[in-house]
Scaffold this active site. Structure first.
Site, PDB file in Angstrom:
ATOM      1  N   LYS A 196       0.839  -1.205   0.000  1.00 49.52           N
ATOM      2  CA  LYS A 196       0.000   0.000   0.000  1.00 49.52           C
ATOM      3  C   LYS A 196       0.874   1.256   0.000  1.00 49.52           C
ATOM      4  CE  LYS A 196      -3.223  -2.913  -0.113  1.00 49.52           C
ATOM      5  NZ  LYS A 196      -4.225  -3.470   0.752  1.00 49.52           N
TER       6      LYS A 196
HETATM    7  C1  LIG Z   1      -5.085  -4.700   1.088  1.00 54.52           C
HETATM    8  C2  LIG Z   1      -6.555  -4.655   1.090  1.00 54.52           C
HETATM    9  C3  LIG Z   1      -7.323  -5.158   2.151  1.00 54.52           C
HETATM   10  C4  LIG Z   1      -6.741  -5.903   3.298  1.00 54.52           C
HETATM   11  O1  LIG Z   1      -5.679  -5.263   3.909  1.00 54.52           O
HETATM   12  P1  LIG Z   1      -4.728  -6.113   4.873  1.00 54.52           P
HETATM   13  O2  LIG Z   1      -3.994  -5.059   5.655  1.00 54.52           O
HETATM   14  O3  LIG Z   1      -3.819  -6.897   3.978  1.00 54.52           O
HETATM   15  O4  LIG Z   1      -5.563  -6.966   5.717  1.00 54.52           O
HETATM   16  C5  LIG Z   1      -8.698  -5.016   2.102  1.00 54.52           C
HETATM   17  N1  LIG Z   1      -9.300  -4.421   1.063  1.00 54.52           N
HETATM   18  C6  LIG Z   1      -8.604  -3.931   0.019  1.00 54.52           C
HETATM   19  C7  LIG Z   1      -9.332  -3.248  -1.088  1.00 54.52           C
HETATM   20  C8  LIG Z   1      -7.215  -4.054  -0.013  1.00 54.52           C
HETATM   21  O5  LIG Z   1      -6.536  -3.584  -1.060  1.00 54.52           O
END
Ligand SMILES: *Cc1c(COP(=O)(O)O)cnc(C)c1O
Length: 372
Positions: A184
């Site tokens: 992210k």
């Molecule tokens: C990455 C992501 C998640 C989950 O995030 P984590 O921190 O890996 O649990 C949920 N929804 C979307 C759209 C994502 O891109």
């Protein structure tokens, strides 16, 4: 591995952040502590003073968000199928039923006209997803939610630093979850957070993330609900504090690279993302292959890889995975979602890339497409 290989994403961790992690390791306090408190305060300050609580993933934060919203077994939650599967898995985790509605193919985001039409007496919440950091229309979203008296749990896992009409994502709205996974726009190693509305919701989140426990000043505790184990470490929070300091700069860098991608790919016959240089954080740069090349996507990915370029599929439509097919969803249910999911391709985009990298990706992709 070939050192020249360009992955589709890569975190940028500076030396000051590495030093701050070393300091946590030397301090003797590794789990949730002062660094987590500082990161919650820093995130809250960015969100205009809203209460923010950290967890070990956005998945945990989303699940706790549904519990805080009072979503219960048998309820329906309206969401999109064009997302990471976590978005829908958390709905199943609380015993509710995901109701997928199709996307608007122009934005690739949940079609808000269809949301209103999918509301039933069992609907208790909506989970919109800002795919690639493009914000779902918050004005229309909250109009629909308030009209039907629904809670909103924003899956803003991809929208750190993005905004809707100048208002940073997370600073307004109902419950808002961000992810700090390494892919992210900012990371804590693994981690996530939820923006909540009041002290009662914050307290419930704290219980849900740590065994349902409330500690007393006398050293004892009570446990009054079943909580999980999803607290963030101070190691992760130290990374997050270092990342947050550079978030705007990193997002500006992504914006510049995305602008170059849009220029270079203008005449390529690909579906391009909206030219949004105001609101999105350019979490991903995603193109759509032409319909005629949908079945060739694996070969395109392999050819890019042979040219030293990583790419990705974000995402296969959730409702076409086995778990969701077993719940009754079928290919054909969501035509726009399925069309986009079959053709979407994520190209490399991260702040340490330079203009030459973008040009190399575009040249390779154009040559591969020409070859068909
Ligand atoms: C990455 C992501 C998640 C989950 O995030 P984590 O921190 O890996 O649990 C949920 N929804 C979307 C759209 C994502 O891109």
């Amino acid at each position: 591995m070939n050192p020249e290989f360009l992955p589709f994403t890569r975190p940028s961790i500076d030396e000051a952040t590495i030093e701050s992690v070393a300091a946590v390791l030397r301090s003797g306090w590794l789990t949730t502590g002062p660094k987590c408190a500082a990161l919650e305060a820093a995130l809250s300050a960015r969100a205009g003073g809203r209460l923010v609580r950290l967890a070990s993933s956005a998945t945990a934060a989303l699940e706790f968000g549904l519990r805080i919203a009072g979503v219960k077994p048998g309820d329906e939650v309206i969401t999109t199928s064009l997302s990471w599967v976590a978005t829908a898995n958390v709905i199943l985790a609380v015993g509710a039923r995901p109701v997928f509605v199709d996307i608007d193919p122009a934005t690739r985001l949940i079609d808000l006209d269809l949301v209103a039409a999918a509301v039933t007496p069992k609907t208790s919440a909506i989970i919109p997803v800002d795919l690639a950091g493009f914000p779902v229309d918050r004005d229309r979203l909250y109009d629909i939610a308030s009209h039907h008296r629904l809670r909103v749990l924003e899956d803003a896992a991809q929208s750190q630093g993005a905004n809707w009409k100048g208002r940073e994502i997370g600073s307004t709205g109902d419950l808002v979850a961000l992810s700090f996974h390494p892919n992210k726009n900012m990371t804590t190693g693994e981690g996530g957070c939820l923006m909540v509305n009041d002290a009662a919701e914050a307290t419930l989140f704290e219980k849900l993330r740590l065994q349902g426990v409330t500690r007393s000043p006398d050293g004892t505790y009570d446990c009054d609900i079943l909580g999980g184990k999803a607290n963030l470490t101070d190691i992760g929070a130290a990374i997050g504090l270092g990342q947050l300091a550079h978030l705007d700069e990193a997002n500006a860098r992504r914006r510049g690279l995305a602008r170059l991608y849009l220029e270079k790919l203008q005449a390529a016959g690909l579906g391009l993302p909206p030219a949004d240089f105001e609101q999105t954080n350019w979490h991903m740069f995603q193109v759509l292959l032409p319909e005629s090349l949908a079945s060739r996507r694996p070969a395109v990915i392999a050819s890019l890889k042979a040219a030293g370029i990583g790419s990705g599929v974000h995402y296969p439509a959730i409702h076409t995975t086995t778990l969701y097919r077993n719940l009754g969803w079928r290919p054909g249910d969501l035509p726009h979602t399925e069309s986009v999911a079959s053709r979407i391709l994520t190209l490399p985009l991260f702040p340490q890339m330079n203009e030459g990298d973008v040009e190399r990706v575009c040249a390779a992709l154009l040559a591969i497409i020409k070859g068909y």
